[in-house]
Enzyme design. Structure first.
Site, short mmCIF file in Angstrom:
data_model
loop_
_atom_site.label_atom_id
_atom_site.label_comp_id
_atom_site.label_asym_id
_atom_site.label_seq_id
_atom_site.Cartn_x
_atom_site.Cartn_y
_atom_site.Cartn_z
N PRO A 38 -32.46 12.14 -3.28
CA PRO A 38 -33.16 12.63 -2.09
C PRO A 38 -34.53 12.02 -1.84
O PRO A 38 -35.24 12.45 -0.93
CB PRO A 38 -33.28 14.13 -2.35
N ASP A 49 -31.36 3.98 -10.17
CA ASP A 49 -31.21 5.32 -10.74
C ASP A 49 -29.72 5.63 -10.67
O ASP A 49 -29.25 6.25 -9.72
CB ASP A 49 -32.05 6.31 -9.93
N CYS A 100 -30.58 10.19 -15.58
CA CYS A 100 -31.04 11.52 -16.04
C CYS A 100 -30.00 12.09 -17.00
O CYS A 100 -29.48 13.19 -16.80
CB CYS A 100 -31.30 12.45 -14.85
#
Length: 426
Positions: A242, A301, A354
Site C-alpha cells: 500500500p 519487497d 516480511c
C-alpha cells in the site's frame, strides 16, 4: 423486527470463521454484518477477535482443567473470547451474561448455556498472577519446527512471547521526527521511526489529515534506508502497495515508480500519496512482464508468507500453511533475476521480505550469488542498524524478539546488492 447484532456476537462469528475455515480477518471484517455496527462497535469486535487469537494459548491453558471434554468449536471460541475479556479487564457480570445469552441464540449451542455459565463463573475466580503465568500461544505445527531449526527453540519461545504483546504503533514521518515525537507523545526509535506511547484512532491524531506521517512498522521502514541518499535517483519499487516504502522514497527526494499487480491495492497507494502530498509514478502490472526501462535502484519487497507480521496479524497462523511455500520461493527467485532488466550498471537492489523463514530470506541471497555473477552483496548501513542483525551472507535479519523493552518489531529480512551486469542464472 430485526435488530443490530452485538459486537461480541459478530466477533464470535468472525473468530469461528478464522479458526474453523481459515478466513483472513481482513476478509471477515468486510462482510455485510460488520457494516451494521457503528465504528466504535466494529473496533470492539475486531479487538475481541485479535485479543482472542493473541491469547488463545493462555485461555486454553486455564479453561482445559474446567472442561471434561472440549465442546464444539463455536462454544469453545465463546469460552475463549469471554475468558480473555475477563482476564483483560472486562466486567464479570456483563461478560458472563452476554456469553450465556449468545449461547442461547443458536439451536446447536443453546443446550450448553449451563456449561458456559458454570465455566465462566469459575474463570472470574482466576487471578492476574495465574493468567500472567499461563503459556503463550504457540506458533502452528508447520512453522514452529522450521523456525526452531533456523533460530533455536529458545528463540522461538521469545518470538511467541513477543507475539503475546499487543504491538505499538510505529510511524514514518516526512521530516522533523523530533518535532512530531513531541506533538504525538512518541519516542524516536534508533532507526528514526516514531513509536507512540498509546494507541488510539489513527485518523484523529495530529498530522494525519495534513499527511505529515504514515503508519509503518519500524522494521518495514529499514529497507529503504539501506539505499542511503536517494535524492534525484530513479527508483523502481516492486510490489509497492500500500505504499509505505514508496512514500519513504518520495519524501527523500527520489523519482519513484511504484509497481504492483493489484489494481485495488494500487488505488490505496494512490490515496496514501494524495493524503501525504507526495508524488510517484504508479503502474499496475505484473513485475515479471513489466518493461519500463532501467533505474538507479530497485526495491523488491517480494510476495512471501508474511510470517514476520504475526505480532500485528494474529490471524495469520490460522490462514497460512506450508502449502504454496515452494511456489513463493520460486516466484521470489524469478523476480530477483528479473531485476537485472531494470537496473543500470552498478545499480542497487534491495531485496526484502516480511518473513521469518530463511527460505524466503538468507537462502534466496545465497542462491542468487551461487547462481550468478551479476550481483554482489554490499555491507548494509543505516541509522540504528545493530551489527548483531547482520547475517552471515551480508543481509539484515530482524526478528520479533528484538527491542523487547520497547515493544519489539516485525520479522523482516533485507539485503543490499550491486548489479554488475551479465547474464541471468538459469
Amino acid at each position: 423486527m430485526s435488530h443490530t447484532p452485538s459486537p461480541r456476537l459478530v466477533a464470535l462469528d468472525g473468530l469461528s470463521q478464522i479458526i474453523g475455515e481459515g478466513r483472513m480477518l481482513s476478509d471477515v471484517t468486510s462482510d455485510t454484518i460488520w457494516q451494521a455496527l457503528s465504528p466504535a462497535e466494529r473496533a470492539t469486535a475486531q479487538r475481541l477477535i485479535t485479543e482472542t487469537l493473541r491469547y488463545l494459548g493462555r485461555a486454553d491453558h486455564i479453561l482445559t482443567p474446567n472442561l471434561q471434554r472440549q465442546p464444539p468449536l463455536r462454544v469453545m471460541n465463546l469460552l475463549r473470547m469471554a475468558t480473555i475479556e475477563l482476564m483483560t479487564g472486562g466486567a464479570a457480570h456483563g461478560v458472563v451474561n452476554e456469553a450465556v445469552k449468545i449461547a442461547g441464540r443458536n439451536k446447536k449451542t443453546a443446550p450448553m448455556k449451563g456449561l458456559v455459565n458454570a465455566v465462566l463463573r469459575k474463570m472470574t475466580q482466576i487471578g492476574d498472577e495465574d493468567w500472567a503465568k499461563a503459556p503463550d500461544t504457540k506458533l502452528p505445527g508447520w512453522l514452529r519446527p522450521r523456525l526452531a531449526k533456523a533460530w533455536s527453540k529458545a528463540a522461538v519461545a521469545r518470538f511467541e512471547r513477543a507475539h503475546a504483546v499487543p504491538p505499538p504503533l510505529d510511524l514514518s514521518v516526512k521530516s522533523d521526527a523530533a518535532g512530531w515525537a513531541a506533538k504525538l507523545n512518541a519516542d524516536v526509535l534508533p532507526t528514526g521511526s516514531l513509536r507512540l506511547a498509546a494507541r488510539g484512532q489513527v485518523s484523529s491524531l495530529p498530522g494525519y489529515d495534513t499527511g505529515d506521517w504514515w503508519v509503518q512498522d519500524a522494521a518495514a521502514a529499514l529497507p529503504v534506508k539501506l539505499l542511503g541518499d536517494v535524492t534525484g535517483k530513479r527508483i523502481l519499487d516492486i510490489c509497492a502497495a500500500p505504499g509505505g516504502k514508496t512514500m519513504q522514497l518520495a519524501a527523500a527526494g527520489a523519482d519513484v515508480t511504484a509497481l504492483d499487480i493489484s489494481e485495488s491495492r494500487m488505488a490505496r497507494l494512490s490515496e496514501n500519496l494524495e493524503r501525504t502530498q507526495l508524488k510517484a509514478n504508479t503502474v499496475v502490472a505484473d513485475a515479471l512482464d513489466y518493461s519500463g526501462g532501467r533505474f538507479d535502484a530497485v526495491l523488491l519487497d517480494a510476495p512471501c508468507t508474511a510470517t514476520g507480521t504475526i505480532r500485528r496479524h494474529p490471524d495469520l497462523p490460522y490462514v497460512k500453511n506450508q502449502t504454496g511455500l515452494d511456489s513463493l520461493v520460486s516466484l521470489q527467485r524469478e523476480m530477483l533475476v528479473r531485476t537485472k532488466d531494470h537496473l543500470e550498471p552498478n545499480g542497487l537492489l534491495v531485496y526484502c521480505t516480511c518473513s521469518l523463514l530463511r527460505e524466503e530470506g538468507e537462502d534466496q541471497i545465497k542462491w542468487l550469488l551461487s547462481a550468478s555473477d551479476d550481483f554482489e552483496v554490499l555491507p548494509p548501513s543505516a541509522p540504528g542498524l545493530d551489527p548483531d542483525w547482520i547475517s552471515a551472507e551480508g543481509g539484515v535479519r530482524l526478528r520479533p524478539d528484538y527491542w523487547p523493552e520497547t515493544g519489539g518489531m516485525d520479522g523482516f529480512y533485507m539485503a543490499l546488492l550491486r548489479f554488475k551486469g551479465g547474464t541471468p542464472p538459469s
